[in-house]
Design a protein around this motif. Structure first.
Motif, PDB file in Angstrom:
ATOM      1  N   SER A  29       0.657  -1.338  -0.335  1.00 45.53           N
ATOM      2  CA  SER A  29       0.178  -0.484   0.319  1.00 45.53           C
ATOM      3  C   SER A  29       0.796   1.336   0.549  1.00 45.53           C
ATOM      4  O   SER A  29       0.350   1.876  -0.674  1.00 45.53           O
ATOM      5  CB  SER A  29      -0.807  -0.004   1.079  1.00 45.53           C
ATOM      6  OG  SER A  29      -1.905  -1.225   1.180  1.00 45.53           O
TER       7      SER A  29
ATOM      8  N   LEU B  76      -9.340   4.377  -2.902  1.00 46.59           N
ATOM      9  CA  LEU B  76      -8.005   4.579  -3.646  1.00 46.59           C
ATOM     10  C   LEU B  76      -7.650   6.731  -4.175  1.00 46.59           C
ATOM     11  O   LEU B  76      -6.284   6.114  -4.694  1.00 46.59           O
ATOM     12  CB  LEU B  76      -8.823   3.745  -4.757  1.00 46.59           C
ATOM     13  CG  LEU B  76      -6.605   3.240  -6.030  1.00 46.59           C
ATOM     14  CD1 LEU B  76      -6.332   2.146  -4.772  1.00 46.59           C
ATOM     15  CD2 LEU B  76      -7.898   2.568  -6.947  1.00 46.59           C
TER      16      LEU B  76
ATOM     17  N   SER C  77     -11.060  -2.079   1.775  1.00 48.84           N
ATOM     18  CA  SER C  77     -11.389  -1.459   0.338  1.00 48.84           C
ATOM     19  C   SER C  77     -10.080  -1.417   0.360  1.00 48.84           C
ATOM     20  O   SER C  77      -9.421  -0.569   0.760  1.00 48.84           O
ATOM     21  CB  SER C  77     -12.084  -0.363   0.994  1.00 48.84           C
ATOM     22  OG  SER C  77     -13.891  -0.307   1.740  1.00 48.84           O
ATOM     23  N   ASN C  78     -10.039  -1.089  -1.347  1.00 48.01           N
ATOM     24  CA  ASN C  78      -8.603  -0.978  -1.606  1.00 48.01           C
ATOM     25  C   ASN C  78      -8.858   0.738  -1.348  1.00 48.01           C
ATOM     26  O   ASN C  78      -9.332   1.918  -1.595  1.00 48.01           O
ATOM     27  CB  ASN C  78      -8.963  -0.831  -3.296  1.00 48.01           C
ATOM     28  CG  ASN C  78      -8.778  -1.705  -3.993  1.00 48.01           C
ATOM     29  OD1 ASN C  78      -8.681  -3.453  -2.824  1.00 48.01           O
ATOM     30  ND2 ASN C  78      -9.357  -2.407  -4.980  1.00 48.01           N
TER      31      ASN C  78
END
Length: 403
Positions: free
Chosen positions: A134, A240, A270-271
């Motif tokens: 990430s 994102l 969640s991305n």
């Protein structure tokens, strides 16, 4: 009559023994159990706490049967945990009836060291979070925002939690409203809580009502003249793309926001959530007095602090917890017990507790003139009183100190 007490339980019992409130029997029981754990004779313990030998034996037998649960009972003139409601006591019993677990994520509430000791990779893998990926992804895809933020003064603030339905979006909207309309700060909101986009949806509904009503148009114009600025921007995004959307908004807005609020999704899966949170200056995590909500919030806070903040992978200066949806019938003793454990974990909790109130859902409507939850109009003064929003927003403002 010696009893076994683990180090975690010893720490909690010592805190309870030192309590300065009116939990008399709790203090006595904690003291007796601590003495017994060190092999002190029952007759001596009885003299020290001014109870009979029979009573001490009963306390120690209760400890063997139900551990922490046995310390919190309903005696001594209702001066201890009997102040809690029946549901609250049952909830605490379920948590305290077992010794601390050593399984980490599945630990009971008191298992603070086990949560700390759990390998970082295991905890993040369990939540489907890949910290290294990430952070690397953010550096590759959103590197410009780091440079721009270094050169500017806006403060990024996120309301985030692993639990949905805790009032996160409502609190975001109310705090933004107060700081913009009352405190005079220029704010913006990035609504990342897809697909519902509650705050952006509220703005669209309000815009539609104003467009179709001469009364609301006049009211809005009068309000904007008084505060000498327009309504704050609300951008629909997702976790994102939130940082990129914030960057574009900052570049396009003539009046640069002092504070940019991010309303995050109710799950870390969640991305882009970790990537976005790592760029926040401050994070505020709501929780209610429900065991599962508290455990989830603490897991999120500890994981984020230990894996991102302390390692320097996050820009975050502070992570704070706060109580919301507080039932006025609940006694402070429940929150005090929770906060004792939270303090042991080194996590700060805001002093303001937001009540569970229907006024928080009072949106702009043709049927009523007063409004509380709005992205355009200030909160009605009579509704603001007793809501805790003024105190909550002022407390946040003192922490983040916007320019």
């Amino acid at each position: 009559m010696q009893v076994g007490v683990t180090p975690e339980e010893t720490a909690v019992l010592i805190r309870w023994k030192k309590r300065a409130d009116n939990y008399v029997l709790v203090r006595m029981k904690a003291e007796a159990i601590l003495y017994a754990s060190r092999g002190v004779d029952v007759s001596i313990i009885a003299e020290m706490v001014e109870r009979s030998v029979k009573t001490i034996r009963e306390w120690l037998a209760g400890w063997r049967d139900s551990r922490m649960c046995s310390v919190l009972t309903g005696h001594a003139g209702n001066q201890n945990a009997a102040k809690l409601t029946r549901a609250q006591k049952e909830d605490l019993k379920a948590v305290l009836a077992q010794p601390p677990s050593q399984s980490g994520i599945d630990a009971e509430f008191w298992d603070v060291p086990a949560i700390r000791d759990e390998p970082d990779s295991q905890r993040f893998a369990d939540a489907d979070i890949h910290v290294t990926d990430s952070v690397s992804e953010q550096e590759n895809n959103s590197s410009t925002i780091k440079t721009n933020r270094t050169m500017s003064n806006e403060t990024f603030v996120a309301f985030a939690t692993q639990k949905g339905g805790i009032g996160k979006s409502t609190v975001t909207a109310l705090a933004a409203n107060y700081l913009h309309n009352v405190k005079g700060h220029n704010v913006a909101v990035i609504d990342c809580d897809t697909p519902q986009h509650s705050i952006h949806g509220l703005r669209e509904r309000e815009t539609g009502l104003i467009g179709g009503s001469l009364y609301f148009k006049a009211l809005a114009c009068d309000h904007f003249r008084k505060i000498r600025k327009n309504a704050y921007p609300v951008i629909a995004s997702d976790a994102l793309n939130a940082l990129d959307d914030a960057e574009r908004m900052l570049a396009e807005e003539e009046v640069k926001p002092d504070i940019v609020f991010f309303d995050m999704p109710g799950t870390l899966k969640s991305n882009g959530v970790v990537k976005t949170l790592s760029q926040m200056d401050y994070i505020f995590a709501p929780m209610s007095a429900d065991r599962f909500v508290v455990e989830s919030t603490l897991q999120f806070a500890v994981m984020f602090r230990d894996n991102l903040m302390t390692t320097g992978q996050a820009k975050t200066k502070g992570l704070y917890l706060f109580w919301t949806m507080v039932d006025g019938r609940e006694k402070n003793g429940l929150y005090d017990l929770y906060e004792d454990v939270i303090a042991e974990m080194g996590l700060p909790v805001l002093s303001t507790r937001l009540p569970d109130s229907k006024k928080f859902r009072r949106d702009l409507s043709e049927e009523r003139k007063s409004v509380f939850r709005s992205t355009i109009f200030p909160m009605d003064a009579s509704l603001l009183k007793g809501s805790g929003i003024r105190e909550f927003s002022e407390e946040i403002s003192r922490i983040i100190r916007p320019q």
